[in-house]
Design a protein around this motif. Structure first.
Motif, PDB file in Angstrom:
ATOM      1  N   ALA A 431       0.830  -1.207   0.000  1.00 28.66           N
ATOM      2  CA  ALA A 431       0.000   0.000   0.000  1.00 28.66           C
ATOM      3  C   ALA A 431       0.864   1.256   0.000  1.00 28.66           C
ATOM      4  O   ALA A 431       0.618   2.198  -0.768  1.00 28.66           O
ATOM      5  CB  ALA A 431      -0.928  -0.002   1.206  1.00 28.66           C
ATOM      6  N   LEU A 432       1.885   1.282   0.854  1.00 25.99           N
ATOM      7  CA  LEU A 432       2.759   2.459   0.890  1.00 25.99           C
ATOM      8  C   LEU A 432       3.583   2.567  -0.390  1.00 25.99           C
ATOM      9  O   LEU A 432       3.820   3.658  -0.894  1.00 25.99           O
ATOM     10  CB  LEU A 432       3.685   2.400   2.107  1.00 25.99           C
ATOM     11  CG  LEU A 432       3.069   2.813   3.443  1.00 25.99           C
ATOM     12  CD1 LEU A 432       4.100   2.696   4.558  1.00 25.99           C
ATOM     13  CD2 LEU A 432       2.542   4.234   3.377  1.00 25.99           C
ATOM     14  N   GLN A 433       4.030   1.432  -0.903  1.00 24.79           N
ATOM     15  CA  GLN A 433       4.794   1.458  -2.145  1.00 24.79           C
ATOM     16  C   GLN A 433       3.937   1.981  -3.296  1.00 24.79           C
ATOM     17  O   GLN A 433       4.406   2.757  -4.140  1.00 24.79           O
ATOM     18  CB  GLN A 433       5.292   0.048  -2.478  1.00 24.79           C
ATOM     19  CG  GLN A 433       6.312  -0.508  -1.491  1.00 24.79           C
ATOM     20  CD  GLN A 433       7.688   0.127  -1.661  1.00 24.79           C
ATOM     21  OE1 GLN A 433       7.931   0.881  -2.591  1.00 24.79           O
ATOM     22  NE2 GLN A 433       8.590  -0.171  -0.743  1.00 24.79           N
ATOM     23  N   ALA A 434       2.666   1.575  -3.338  1.00 22.10           N
ATOM     24  CA  ALA A 434       1.779   2.064  -4.392  1.00 22.10           C
ATOM     25  C   ALA A 434       1.528   3.561  -4.248  1.00 22.10           C
ATOM     26  O   ALA A 434       1.506   4.301  -5.242  1.00 22.10           O
ATOM     27  CB  ALA A 434       0.449   1.301  -4.351  1.00 22.10           C
ATOM     28  N   ALA A 435       1.333   3.999  -3.009  1.00 25.62           N
ATOM     29  CA  ALA A 435       1.159   5.440  -2.783  1.00 25.62           C
ATOM     30  C   ALA A 435       2.407   6.199  -3.206  1.00 25.62           C
ATOM     31  O   ALA A 435       2.322   7.285  -3.794  1.00 25.62           O
ATOM     32  CB  ALA A 435       0.842   5.706  -1.313  1.00 25.62           C
ATOM     33  N   LEU A 436       3.579   5.632  -2.910  1.00 20.60           N
ATOM     34  CA  LEU A 436       4.835   6.271  -3.318  1.00 20.60           C
ATOM     35  C   LEU A 436       4.917   6.362  -4.843  1.00 20.60           C
ATOM     36  O   LEU A 436       5.313   7.398  -5.392  1.00 20.60           O
ATOM     37  CB  LEU A 436       6.016   5.470  -2.771  1.00 20.60           C
ATOM     38  CG  LEU A 436       7.413   5.944  -3.181  1.00 20.60           C
ATOM     39  CD1 LEU A 436       7.642   7.390  -2.773  1.00 20.60           C
ATOM     40  CD2 LEU A 436       8.480   5.028  -2.563  1.00 20.60           C
ATOM     41  N   ALA A 437       4.551   5.296  -5.536  1.00 25.00           N
ATOM     42  CA  ALA A 437       4.580   5.316  -7.007  1.00 25.00           C
ATOM     43  C   ALA A 437       3.638   6.382  -7.550  1.00 25.00           C
ATOM     44  O   ALA A 437       3.976   7.122  -8.486  1.00 25.00           O
ATOM     45  CB  ALA A 437       4.205   3.942  -7.551  1.00 25.00           C
ATOM     46  N   ARG A 438       2.445   6.494  -6.967  1.00 27.05           N
ATOM     47  CA  ARG A 438       1.487   7.501  -7.425  1.00 27.05           C
ATOM     48  C   ARG A 438       2.005   8.906  -7.172  1.00 27.05           C
ATOM     49  O   ARG A 438       1.849   9.813  -8.017  1.00 27.05           O
ATOM     50  CB  ARG A 438       0.146   7.296  -6.728  1.00 27.05           C
ATOM     51  CG  ARG A 438      -0.556   5.982  -7.107  1.00 27.05           C
ATOM     52  CD  ARG A 438      -1.804   5.769  -6.274  1.00 27.05           C
ATOM     53  NE  ARG A 438      -2.729   6.868  -6.452  1.00 27.05           N
ATOM     54  CZ  ARG A 438      -3.509   7.358  -5.495  1.00 27.05           C
ATOM     55  NH1 ARG A 438      -3.469   6.835  -4.273  1.00 27.05           N
ATOM     56  NH2 ARG A 438      -4.334   8.339  -5.747  1.00 27.05           N
ATOM     57  N   ALA A 439       2.629   9.114  -6.015  1.00 21.97           N
ATOM     58  CA  ALA A 439       3.188  10.443  -5.711  1.00 21.97           C
ATOM     59  C   ALA A 439       4.318  10.785  -6.674  1.00 21.97           C
ATOM     60  O   ALA A 439       4.455  11.937  -7.114  1.00 21.97           O
ATOM     61  CB  ALA A 439       3.680  10.486  -4.267  1.00 21.97           C
ATOM     62  N   MET A 440       5.138   9.799  -7.017  1.00 23.48           N
ATOM     63  CA  MET A 440       6.231  10.059  -7.965  1.00 23.48           C
ATOM     64  C   MET A 440       5.687  10.371  -9.348  1.00 23.48           C
ATOM     65  O   MET A 440       6.252  11.202 -10.072  1.00 23.48           O
ATOM     66  CB  MET A 440       7.178   8.859  -7.994  1.00 23.48           C
ATOM     67  CG  MET A 440       8.027   8.729  -6.734  1.00 23.48           C
ATOM     68  SD  MET A 440       9.415   7.578  -6.892  1.00 23.48           S
ATOM     69  CE  MET A 440       8.555   6.027  -7.078  1.00 23.48           C
ATOM     70  N   LEU A 441       4.583   9.734  -9.738  1.00 26.20           N
ATOM     71  CA  LEU A 441       3.960  10.071 -11.018  1.00 26.20           C
ATOM     72  C   LEU A 441       3.477  11.513 -11.007  1.00 26.20           C
ATOM     73  O   LEU A 441       3.646  12.240 -11.989  1.00 26.20           O
ATOM     74  CB  LEU A 441       2.777   9.136 -11.288  1.00 26.20           C
ATOM     75  CG  LEU A 441       3.115   7.712 -11.721  1.00 26.20           C
ATOM     76  CD1 LEU A 441       1.857   6.859 -11.736  1.00 26.20           C
ATOM     77  CD2 LEU A 441       3.764   7.710 -13.104  1.00 26.20           C
ATOM     78  N   ARG A 442       2.880  11.929  -9.888  1.00 26.32           N
ATOM     79  CA  ARG A 442       2.369  13.300  -9.809  1.00 26.32           C
ATOM     80  C   ARG A 442       3.494  14.330  -9.819  1.00 26.32           C
ATOM     81  O   ARG A 442       3.263  15.477 -10.161  1.00 26.32           O
ATOM     82  CB  ARG A 442       1.551  13.479  -8.522  1.00 26.32           C
ATOM     83  CG  ARG A 442       0.404  12.518  -8.349  1.00 26.32           C
ATOM     84  CD  ARG A 442      -0.679  12.712  -9.411  1.00 26.32           C
ATOM     85  NE  ARG A 442      -1.743  11.739  -9.263  1.00 26.32           N
ATOM     86  CZ  ARG A 442      -2.789  11.885  -8.465  1.00 26.32           C
ATOM     87  NH1 ARG A 442      -2.905  12.962  -7.726  1.00 26.32           N
ATOM     88  NH2 ARG A 442      -3.714  10.954  -8.415  1.00 26.32           N
TER      89      ARG A 442
END
Length: 951
Positions: A431-442
């Motif tokens: 979950a945190l890794q996915a949130a991190l990936a989404r934040a990096m995309l943004r």
């Protein structure tokens, strides 16, 4: 003076003298003028305002030196915050020329004070004060100076007004030194009235050139590049500049070279700390602590947040905050407080030991979270809370991960990394890794995000998590032209069970977009994808998905007609995309850009420009402030309007070599712009990078721009056949999606084919124009077809009609192209005399637009026609180097908007460019006009409007 010091010893008063002499020429002249008028018997009052350290007192003393030497009497008083309860005290205790207090020097005032037993009668005292001043003025000119006048009591303000009225017929000048900060209401009204009457002299921050001059004066040599950058952080405050130089010298951080004085690289933090300590030492302990706490909250903060972090009520902090504001350390803003100067904020913050600072930030984060503060604000403190997060912090980050990604992606990246790498967690916490990936995309950390997201999508089992991540990833891929991969990702997620209905609708809309944009959809697959997405969007009521589908249908409608259907769909999408959540501003920017492009094709220029301005505003409202799509869409509008010099810096910013998420269409657009503006080497470099990014898989508008850039490079190399091959694939294909944009370049392709003798290819280009016009017979498409046919028929009459249409539609770039073709057609039919004015106008347009390469190409093309000599004579005219005539057409447009009172952001919105682009043009205008302010531009416009006699 230290043995290792390289600066001369600074004597008392030298800082004040320097502040008065450098960068204060206008203010000095204004005060001297008031002094001269007072000495001649026509006095008045003047208020000098400025922040602490701006040099207000120094300026007054500098200007009084000569009058005092000539016999002018000076009385000096000072207001104090603690004495405001005693009326008129600043006047009664002001020191006369003999050094005695005024009330002791005047028998009547002394007697009044004794008889009142200390209770001063305001009315009687004011009258006697006026009499004492008039008596002195009868003997000679008088200057009455009140320092720290921001603390004047109500009675003193009333007395000031009374004395100022009387001074008009007296050799009397009243001078009030008012420090910026918290003013009482009477003082504020005094300053406001003074501004209206021209009685206020404001000492603002020193200009950069004055900063350099003052530093050079103190150093005895020019400051080096690093030192100049460091001095820029003092905010133009002369006192802080001089103190910073002294601190750097004391700490041995200055080095003198043969040509400059430079600061030691990377060792300046102690200097900031010492400078901040000097300022804190001037405050009471309570005020100093309040300032330290405020510094940890950031350069800008709110009193309520300060109260939360300190655990004190706001009322208990009021006295310390007011003291810091009065001292010039803090300033009041609409939303709270801010540090006046970054150099002081940085020094105060760094003055706290790192370990203690980490602890204070961690404590601040917890207190703010418990008080319900914004998640981004809490995360900013966690980012500064040291390399290891506490158990509470990790739990909070886990709980707020999605909110952080949406609201504060920049700070979310380091905080999520710290939480995902903490000892309390398994490194595989998906979950945190996915949130991190989404934040990096943004935040456009595209390469890292793509790698991490692919790993998660390949291994995670949670359909909610993977579908949400896939939606974010698909949006990013669409933005940079990765439509094929975006479609594949969406299809994979839609095939899974358990995907929430709203996300199913959004993924479906992204899939439809991936099928529509390339322009060659499989009808059955597109219809099935659209139906599924429509059903999910209607069932969930998701506005993002509904708007996305409307956008897809509008793109398809533009390809197949009618235009009114596409227009209605884009307006429907526009109406669905209010608010700032769920990626709506990003999609809204795309919708509005598409709307601006369609309105432009329909020759509804005012509406088109307004839609593009809204697109830019929507991109700015997004969480990521990502303006890539609007910058590229704006290129088409600038090309239409002939504003080739606008938007270039935005495209260049998107095309930096270190850009983590390269956008193909941006590189292609920049390559075309640079080619047109005669920057061949830069254009070739951008083209190489675009070809690398495309990898042979460019689609849509990016593909068209890529082929045009390749054709222009072939033209520069003298290879017309290669230029034709580049355009052939784009302008003869059976697909009609995106044809409106491709049609813009069709007359150019026809011209190339005719020049090379390729009759068959010429007919294929004309047929493409005919098909495109038949899909939607709007005037612009019809005239472009007429243009192509007139080129084939060598028909000057029809080309002249095309040129007049383009002139009326405001399409300056195409007008220049058409005029060039008209000149060539007239020359080919033996009408040389008529060819010359057409070519001359085309060249004038090219040069005015900054399309210098196009001007050279046109001259070369027509050199064999006999038009050459006259054109060269006209081309020999050069724009003036300075003055109004030196301004380019774009600069003239910017100047007129500035003259209307528009700010840089407002001008940028009007023109569809960035505020930085406008600032570049304003700076160029000021240089060419020899002006120093925007007011001078407005004045010059007004004079020109009145005619030559106004000068």
């Amino acid at each position: 003076m230290d043995a290792d010091s390289i600066l001369p010893e600074r004597r008392p008063g030298r800082a004040a003298d320097a502040a008065a002499l450098f960068g204060r020429e206008r203010e000095t002249a204004a005060l001297r003028d008031r002094l001269a008028r007072a000495r001649s018997g026509s006095g008045g009052g003047v208020l000098l305002t400025g922040e602490a350290g701006a040099g207000v007192t120094g300026l007054v003393e500098h200007c009084l030196a000569e009058p005092v030497g000539a016999g002018v009497q000076v009385w000096r008083g000072e207001a104090d915050e603690l004495d405001r309860r005693l009326p008129l005290l600043p006047f009664l205790e002001c020191r006369t020329a003999g050094g005695r207090a005024l009330y002791r020097s005047s028998p009547d005032l002394a007697e009044l004070a004794r008889s009142a037993g200390g209770a001063v009668s305001v009315a009687a005292t004011s009258g006697l004060l006026l009499e004492a001043v008039e008596e002195q003025c009868a003997r000679g000119p008088l200057v009455l100076v009140i320092d720290h006048a921001q603390w004047l009591d109500d009675a003193s303000v009333a007395a000031w007004r009374r004395l100022a009225r009387a001074a008009g017929d007296l050799p009397l000048l009243l001078v009030a030194c008012v420090r910026q900060g918290q003013w009482s209401r009477p003082v504020d009204s005094l300053v406001v009235a003074g501004r209206l009457d021209g009685d206020v002299i404001e000492l603002g921050p020193l200009a950069p050139d004055a900063i350099l001059a003052l530093a050079r004066h103190r150093l005895g040599a020019a400051p080096g590049e690093r030192l100049v950058r460091l001095l820029s952080q003092v905010g133009g405050n002369p006192r802080y500049l001089l103190e910073l130089l002294d601190v750097l010298d004391r700490q041995g951080l200055l080095r003198r070279t043969a040509t400059a004085v430079e600061v030691v690289e990377g060792e300046t933090e102690p200097a900031f700390t010492e400078l901040a300590a000097l300022r804190l030492a001037e405050l009471s302990p309570g005020a100093a602590q309040a300032v330290r706490e405020a510094a940890l909250l950031g350069r800008r903060t709110r009193v309520s947040d300060l109260a939360t972090v300190t655990g004190q009520p706001a009322t208990a902090l009021l006295a310390g905050v007011r003291e810091a504001v009065s001292a010039g350390l803090l300033a009041e803003t609409e939303t709270g407080l801010s540090f006046r100067h970054p150099v002081l904020w940085r020094g105060i913050r760094e003055n706290v030991p790192a370990v203690l600072r980490w602890s204070m930030h961690a404590d601040a984060a917890r207190r703010l979270a418990e008080a319900g503060a914004d998640a981004g604000q809490v995360a900013e403190h966690l980012e500064r809370a040291g390399p290891v997060l506490s158990r509470w912090a990790v739990g909070w980050v886990r709980q707020q991960a999605s909110v952080l990604v949406e609201q504060a992606p920049q700070v979310a990246v380091p905080v999520l990394r710290a939480a995902a790498g903490g000892e309390q967690l398994d490194d595989r916490d998906t979950a945190l890794q996915a949130a991190l990936a989404r934040a990096m995309l943004r935040t456009r950390r595209y390469t890292q995000a793509l790698e991490l997201a692919r790993d998660i999508l390949a291994s995670a089992d949670d359909p909610v998590l993977t579908s949400e991540l896939a939606w974010d990833l698909a949006r990013s891929l669409h933005l940079v032209g990765g439509h094929t991969e975006a479609g594949r990702l969406c299809a994979e997620q839609l095939a899974r069970d358990g995907v929430p209905l709203a996300l199913r609708a959004r993924l479906g809309a992204c899939l439809v977009y991936a099928l529509v944009v390339p322009g060659e959809p499989v009808p059955a697959r597109l219809a099935a994808a659209e139906a599924a997405a429509e059903a999910a969007a209607r069932a969930s009521g998701d506005h993002w998905a509904l708007a996305g589908l409307a956008l897809c249908r509008a793109v398809a409608a533009r390809a197949n007609g009618p235009a009114e259907r596409a227009l209605a769909l884009l307006k429907e999408a526009d109406g669905l995309l209010g608010g700032s959540e769920d990626g709506r501003p990003e999609l809204h920017a795309v919708v509005l850009s598409e709307l601006a492009d369609l309105l432009g094709e329909l020759d509804r220029r005012t509406e088109s420009d307004a839609a593009q301005a809204r697109a830019r505003a929507s991109a700015a409202r997004s969480r990521t402030h990502d303006g890539r799509w609007t910058a590229v869409a704006g290129f088409a509008l600038h090309m239409r309007n002939g504003d080739w010099s606008l938007g270039g810096d935005e495209l260049a910013e998107l095309c930096r070599p270190d850009e983590p998420q390269p956008m193909l269409s941006a590189h292609c657009a920049l390559a075309v712009q640079q080619a047109v503006c005669a920057e061949p080497e830069a254009a070739s470099e951008q083209l190489r990078r675009a070809q690398q990014i495309a990898g042979g898989r460019a689609v849509g508008r990016a593909a068209t721009l890529l082929r045009v850039a390749e054709a222009m490079e072939a033209e520069r190399a003298g290879e017309p056949d290669r230029a034709l091959r580049a355009l052939e694939g784009e302008l003869t294909a059976g697909r009609v999606a995106g044809a409106a944009y491709r049609l813009l370049w069709c007359p150019r392709a026809v011209r190339h084919a005719l020049d090379c003798g390729h009759r068959e290819l010429t007919e294929r280009f004309v047929e493409f124009a005919r098909q495109t016009a038949a899909v939607e017979p709007v005037p612009h498409r019809a005239w472009l077809l007429a243009w192509c046919e007139a080129l084939v028929a060598v028909d000057p009459t029809e080309l002249g009609a095309v040129a007049e249409y383009l002139r009326s539609a405001g399409r300056r770039t195409q007008l220049a192209w058409a005029l060039e073709d008209l000149a060539a057609a007239r020359a080919a039919t033996g009408r040389i005399a008529e060819a010359r004015p057409a070519l001359a106008e085309a060249l004038e347009l090219y040069r005015g637009m900054g399309a210098l390469a196009e001007a050279r190409r046109a001259e070369h093309r027509l050199r064999a026609t006999g038009v050459d000599a006259v054109v060269r004579h006209r081309a020999g005219r050069r724009r003036a180097a300075a003055g109004w005539e030196a301004l380019t057409p774009t600069e003239l447009t910017v100047a007129r908007l500035v003259g209307q009172g528009l700010s840089n952001p407002e001008t940028a919105a009007r023109l569809g460019v960035s505020a930085r682009t406008v600032q570049t043009h304003v700076s160029s205008i000021l240089t060419k006009l020899g002006a120093t302010s925007r007011v001078a531009i407005a004045r010059e416009l007004a004079l020109r409007a009145e005619g030559p006699g106004a000068r």
